[in-house]
Design a protein around this motif. Structure first.
Motif, short mmCIF file in Angstrom:
data_model
loop_
_atom_site.label_atom_id
_atom_site.label_comp_id
_atom_site.label_asym_id
_atom_site.label_seq_id
_atom_site.Cartn_x
_atom_site.Cartn_y
_atom_site.Cartn_z
N TYR A 1 0.84 -1.22 0.00
CA TYR A 1 0.00 0.00 0.00
C TYR A 1 0.86 1.26 0.00
CZ TYR A 1 -3.10 3.69 1.69
OH TYR A 1 -3.79 4.87 1.82
N GLU B 1 2.29 1.78 -3.39
CA GLU B 1 1.33 2.22 -4.41
C GLU B 1 0.85 3.65 -4.15
OE1 GLU B 1 -1.69 -0.82 -4.55
OE2 GLU B 1 -0.30 -2.28 -5.42
N THR B 2 0.92 4.08 -2.88
CA THR B 2 0.40 5.41 -2.53
C THR B 2 1.46 6.49 -2.73
OG1 THR B 2 -1.05 4.33 -0.94
CG2 THR B 2 -0.79 6.71 -0.70
N SER C 1 4.81 6.87 -4.76
CA SER C 1 5.45 6.05 -5.80
C SER C 1 6.98 6.11 -5.82
CB SER C 1 4.88 6.43 -7.17
OG SER C 1 5.07 7.80 -7.39
N GLU D 1 -2.70 -7.66 -13.82
CA GLU D 1 -1.77 -6.58 -14.16
C GLU D 1 -1.30 -6.66 -15.62
OE1 GLU D 1 1.32 -6.70 -11.20
OE2 GLU D 1 -0.04 -6.04 -9.62
N SER E 1 -9.26 0.11 -8.37
CA SER E 1 -8.25 1.08 -8.79
C SER E 1 -7.71 1.90 -7.61
CB SER E 1 -8.83 2.02 -9.85
OG SER E 1 -9.96 2.67 -9.32
N CYS E 2 -8.47 2.03 -6.54
CA CYS E 2 -8.03 2.81 -5.36
C CYS E 2 -7.11 1.96 -4.50
CB CYS E 2 -9.27 3.26 -4.59
SG CYS E 2 -9.08 3.39 -2.82
N SER E 3 -5.96 2.53 -4.09
CA SER E 3 -4.96 1.70 -3.38
C SER E 3 -5.47 1.22 -2.02
CB SER E 3 -3.63 2.44 -3.25
OG SER E 3 -3.79 3.62 -2.51
N TYR E 4 -6.33 1.99 -1.37
CA TYR E 4 -6.88 1.54 -0.08
C TYR E 4 -7.83 0.34 -0.28
CZ TYR E 4 -8.73 1.55 4.64
OH TYR E 4 -9.08 1.16 5.91
N ARG F 1 -7.70 -1.67 -2.73
CA ARG F 1 -6.86 -2.77 -3.17
C ARG F 1 -6.23 -3.48 -1.96
NH1 ARG F 1 -4.94 0.05 -7.50
NH2 ARG F 1 -3.01 0.60 -6.46
N ALA F 2 -5.77 -2.69 -0.99
CA ALA F 2 -5.20 -3.27 0.23
C ALA F 2 -6.25 -4.09 0.98
CB ALA F 2 -4.62 -2.18 1.13
#
Lengths: 221, 221
Positions: free
Chosen positions: A75, A78-79, A81, B78, B88-91, B93-94
């Motif tokens: 995370y 990805e947040t 970079s 990917e 698409s949002c990293s949160y 995704r986590a």
């Protein structure tokens, strides 16, 4: 980035917490580490933020909780970079995830636990298994500086914190990682020279004292 | 995409292989599934492609091997971006990775294994634990159609294949998932209506026969 938005529920001896701290350091982010008293009672914030496992690390980003160290490191990558921790090529990324997962499955539970939790003398099989797992990691490392090549990254961050327990394992088990796995040992030294790592890793002697204390608490010694 | 470049070393009863097949189907990719004879001896291609674990699934993309089902599904997502399987949002995704990891840690080993491997009557604790884990997943699902919201994705792909073993678990354990976890059961039905899933999932009766045969082979019955 201000400190306010990034909070880590932390424990100094946990390799999983160290992973998050190293990733934040690599990204140059300031954060507040709040030590949890794991024996005196966990904070309400920890219990509410990680209701499933109720354990550290928990990383709070603007109050939103994230759990499980490898997932937190991904995370963070990805947040924020730069610099990247995972490779840009999807095949190399899958391989990095494979080795990080291998480390979690094999090193953490099977290998380390079988040594430091052993009653009486550590069985030869436990030591052999531990060394064999490190040799697999040496194979993945090959002649590269770091697991991903020339740059320190995801697999290094997942692996290096575990090594601060190695001194305790060597004392309890009566073996030497440097003698058995010289390449792995060189990689360890290389990682420990990085500021992001050095300022996070505790003194192995103190970890050893903690392990002895914990063994007594658990009735092993 | 031609079939030639995408090969799956496969086993019909493995939920882990089903994950890969569902992901490929969702992406509309043609692939060659090569059944491995897990009792008669594994192929050299399997042993050479997955030297660490020596097990299916192995996914070969233009000859390059990938191992571990969740890692393969992430790689597929990917590499072929449409339709996306991870948010698409990293949160988000986590969070998806957290639940996929929870399913691997809890459902697969603790919960299912404790039931189908049990000698004699299945202990009440094993059934209670299994149902409690499904209830946690019901909590994660909430009132959403799928784990990530309105669209079928990563966590659904990780979870749904395991449910083809549920009929066997219910027969061996004497309980009903539909009665205990109606929301989870509705989600299962929703997933099974998708062509990508339906054409991959084996008949639960056949899985039950396989489990009974396997229990005999292992000396459990």
């Amino acid at each position: 980035m201000s400190k306010a938005g990034l909070v880590l529920l932390d424990c100094w001896v946990s390799p999983f917490c160290m992973r998050v701290k190293i990733a934040l350091n690599e990204k140059g982010l300031q954060y507040e580490a709040r030590p949890e008293d794991l024996f005196g009672g966990k904070s309400d914030l920890l219990l509410n933020s990680n209701p499933i496992y109720k354990k550290v690390p928990v990383f709070l980003h603007d109050g939103k909780p994230l759990c499980e160290s490898s997932i937190i490191v991904a995370y963070i990558d990805e947040t924020w970079s730069s610099p990247p921790l995972l490779p840009s090529c999807s095949y190399a990324r899958a391989q990095a995830r494979f080795w990080a997962d291998y480390i979690d499955k094999k090193v953490v539970f099977d290998a380390c636990g079988n040594i430091w939790r052993s009653k009486g003398e550590v069985p030869v099989e436990a030591k052999t298994e531990f060394i064999e797992i490190l040799k697999q990691l040496e194979g993945a490392l090959g002649d590269k500086e770091y697991f991903n090549g020339d740059t320190f990254g995801f697999v290094d961050i997942v692996a290096i914190p575990l090594t601060c327990w190695f001194f305790a394992l060597e004392k309890i088990g009566g073996f030497s990682v440097a003698a058995e796995c010289p390449k792995f040992s060189s990689w360890m030294k290389r990682c420990l020279q990085r500021e992001s790592v050095a300022k996070v890793m505790p003194d192995p002697e103190k970890v050893y004292e903690f392990v002895l204390m914990f063994r007594k608490m658990q009735g092993i010694d």
